[in-house]
Design a protein around this motif. Structure first.
Motif, PDB file in Angstrom:
ATOM      1  N   LEU A   1       0.883  -1.292   0.067  1.00 10.34           N
ATOM      2  CA  LEU A   1       0.087  -0.117  -0.204  1.00 10.34           C
ATOM      3  C   LEU A   1       0.749   1.363  -0.046  1.00 10.34           C
ATOM      4  CD1 LEU A   1      -2.499  -1.187   2.985  1.00 10.34           C
ATOM      5  CD2 LEU A   1      -2.886  -1.272   0.416  1.00 10.34           C
ATOM      6  N   LEU A   2       1.985   0.984   0.209  1.00  7.04           N
ATOM      7  CA  LEU A   2       2.922   2.226   0.393  1.00  7.04           C
ATOM      8  C   LEU A   2       4.321   1.686   0.328  1.00  7.04           C
ATOM      9  CD1 LEU A   2       2.958   5.253   1.717  1.00  7.04           C
ATOM     10  CD2 LEU A   2       3.345   4.102   3.739  1.00  7.04           C
ATOM     11  N   SER A   3       5.349   2.383  -0.062  1.00  2.20           N
ATOM     12  CA  SER A   3       6.795   2.227  -0.244  1.00  2.20           C
ATOM     13  C   SER A   3       7.437   3.423   0.554  1.00  2.20           C
ATOM     14  CB  SER A   3       7.099   1.891  -1.885  1.00  2.20           C
ATOM     15  OG  SER A   3       8.625   1.650  -1.881  1.00  2.20           O
ATOM     16  N   SER A   4       7.706   3.157   1.708  1.00  2.10           N
ATOM     17  CA  SER A   4       8.395   4.064   2.393  1.00  2.10           C
ATOM     18  C   SER A   4       9.234   3.753   3.738  1.00  2.10           C
ATOM     19  CB  SER A   4       7.405   5.066   2.888  1.00  2.10           C
ATOM     20  OG  SER A   4       8.142   6.271   3.603  1.00  2.10           O
TER      21      SER A   4
ATOM     22  N   ALA B   1       4.186  10.240   3.936  1.00  2.32           N
ATOM     23  CA  ALA B   1       4.095   8.915   3.903  1.00  2.32           C
ATOM     24  C   ALA B   1       2.554   8.693   4.329  1.00  2.32           C
ATOM     25  CB  ALA B   1       5.040   8.070   4.713  1.00  2.32           C
ATOM     26  N   ALA B   2       2.206   9.334   5.430  1.00  6.69           N
ATOM     27  CA  ALA B   2       0.782   8.870   6.039  1.00  6.69           C
ATOM     28  C   ALA B   2      -0.385   9.489   4.936  1.00  6.69           C
ATOM     29  CB  ALA B   2       0.515   9.877   7.296  1.00  6.69           C
ATOM     30  N   THR B   3      -0.043  10.437   4.297  1.00  3.77           N
ATOM     31  CA  THR B   3      -1.005  11.051   3.236  1.00  3.77           C
ATOM     32  C   THR B   3      -0.969  10.072   2.083  1.00  3.77           C
ATOM     33  OG1 THR B   3      -0.424  13.300   3.966  1.00  3.77           O
ATOM     34  CG2 THR B   3      -1.734  13.122   1.683  1.00  3.77           C
ATOM     35  N   ARG B   4       0.174   9.591   1.623  1.00  5.03           N
ATOM     36  CA  ARG B   4       0.177   8.548   0.643  1.00  5.03           C
ATOM     37  C   ARG B   4      -0.416   7.352   0.940  1.00  5.03           C
ATOM     38  NH1 ARG B   4       5.645   9.902   0.697  1.00  5.03           N
ATOM     39  NH2 ARG B   4       6.125   8.038   1.114  1.00  5.03           N
ATOM     40  N   LEU B   5      -0.229   6.803   1.911  1.00  8.12           N
ATOM     41  CA  LEU B   5      -1.078   5.857   2.535  1.00  8.12           C
ATOM     42  C   LEU B   5      -2.590   5.996   2.645  1.00  8.12           C
ATOM     43  CD1 LEU B   5      -1.127   2.992   3.750  1.00  8.12           C
ATOM     44  CD2 LEU B   5      -0.710   3.747   6.078  1.00  8.12           C
ATOM     45  N   THR B   6      -3.021   7.169   2.908  1.00  8.57           N
ATOM     46  CA  THR B   6      -4.519   7.286   3.077  1.00  8.57           C
ATOM     47  C   THR B   6      -4.944   7.347   1.753  1.00  8.57           C
ATOM     48  OG1 THR B   6      -3.835   8.691   4.950  1.00  8.57           O
ATOM     49  CG2 THR B   6      -5.946   9.161   3.858  1.00  8.57           C
ATOM     50  N   ASP B   7      -4.236   7.873   0.776  1.00 12.04           N
ATOM     51  CA  ASP B   7      -4.771   7.867  -0.618  1.00 12.04           C
ATOM     52  C   ASP B   7      -4.934   6.409  -1.112  1.00 12.04           C
ATOM     53  OD1 ASP B   7      -4.686  10.508  -0.949  1.00 12.04           O
ATOM     54  OD2 ASP B   7      -2.592  10.867  -1.724  1.00 12.04           O
ATOM     55  N   SER B   8      -3.944   5.472  -0.742  1.00 16.30           N
ATOM     56  CA  SER B   8      -4.137   4.023  -1.145  1.00 16.30           C
ATOM     57  C   SER B   8      -5.418   3.662  -0.493  1.00 16.30           C
ATOM     58  CB  SER B   8      -2.866   3.482  -0.604  1.00 16.30           C
ATOM     59  OG  SER B   8      -1.741   3.468  -1.305  1.00 16.30           O
ATOM     60  N   LEU B   9      -5.512   3.704   0.679  1.00 20.82           N
ATOM     61  CA  LEU B   9      -6.695   3.353   1.471  1.00 20.82           C
ATOM     62  C   LEU B   9      -7.991   3.901   0.890  1.00 20.82           C
ATOM     63  CD1 LEU B   9      -5.234   3.445   5.045  1.00 20.82           C
ATOM     64  CD2 LEU B   9      -5.839   1.385   3.609  1.00 20.82           C
TER      65      LEU B   9
END
Length: 251
Positions: free
Chosen positions: A207-210, A217-225
């Motif tokens: 879901l993330l690569s960080s 990173a939290a924002t990118r993970l949220t976008d995935s979710l």
């Protein structure tokens, strides 16, 4: 794009774990032990500030503060009654890296907010329009008169505990989250509470690569979710909790 099987897995875990049983042993439990919007906001904020490290240990410290506050955490802070409850030695350890002085400063600044705005909710309503601006507003307020250890100085870090607090306040129609601020902050703007443990889970699920738990990173993970849970990305918080439990990765 998230793998279809991963998406189904997350949806299944979210449905399984977002229930009243989730409250047991979780700091969100405390805000369900009081009635009234102001008291729920106040204990939720204080509880979130102390929620790191060993659950057994920080739950005990939050419980101690609730016992000192008595019938109303909001009034205990607003009237300054906490000053006579805290130990006199400001340098003494309260919990892990937090001293008694740190807790005194936190509650003193919170008292100022409650006096000026009436409640935490009114402060956020007057100074923010979404989750990120709410985080920035809270960070700014508690850093105005110096460094407040329990609250990040700015929104550069992942601000995990503030993101968790805002999840509690904003998400509605949940047996866990209160949704008290759903009328002025959209739950779609919520940001995933991210720490190293959640970071590892998110990387394992691709879901993330960080390597770093940052706000970016939290924002990118949220976008995935958000792909899995449109309009309600932090339903994914329960999904990742369930994934951690079932993969043996939950602390």
């Amino acid at each position: 794009m998230i793998d279809h099987n991963t998406s189904l897995l997350l949806q299944r875990y979210a449905a399984q774990y977002e229930n009243e049983q989730f409250l047991t042993g979780d700091p969100s439990w405390f805000m369900h032990q009081v009635v009234g919007r102001k008291d729920q906001e106040t204990i939720a904020f204080v509880a979130s500030c102390l929620s790191y490290g060993s659950r057994k240990q920080f739950m005990a410290r939050i419980q101690w503060l609730m016992e000192q506050a008595g019938d109303s955490m909001h009034q205990w802070v607003l009237t300054g009654a906490f000053r006579s409850s805290l130990p006199e030695n400001s340098k003494a350890c309260f919990y892990r890296l937090y001293t008694v002085g740190d807790i005194h400063y936190l509650l003193s600044e919170l008292q100022t907010m409650l006096k000026d705005y009436g409640s935490l909710g009114e402060y956020v309503r007057c100074n923010a329009h979404d989750t990120l601006s709410a985080i920035r507003a809270l960070c700014q307020f508690f850093s105005t008169h110096g460094h407040c250890a329990p609250v990040p100085k700015d929104a550069a870090s992942a601000c995990k505990r503030l993101c968790m607090f805002l999840r509690w306040m904003v998400r509605d129609h949940s047996p866990v989250d209160l949704g008290l601020w759903a009328d002025f902050i959209d739950k779609d703007s919520l940001i995933m509470p991210l720490d190293t443990h959640v970071l590892q889970q998110a990387n394992r699920l691709r879901l993330l690569s960080s390597k770093t738990a940052s706000m970016s990173a939290a924002t990118r993970l949220t976008d995935s979710l958000r792909e899995v849970f449109p309009g309600d990305p932090l339903k994914g918080d329960f999904a990742l909790f369930g994934y951690g439990v079932n993969s043996g990765q939950h602390p």
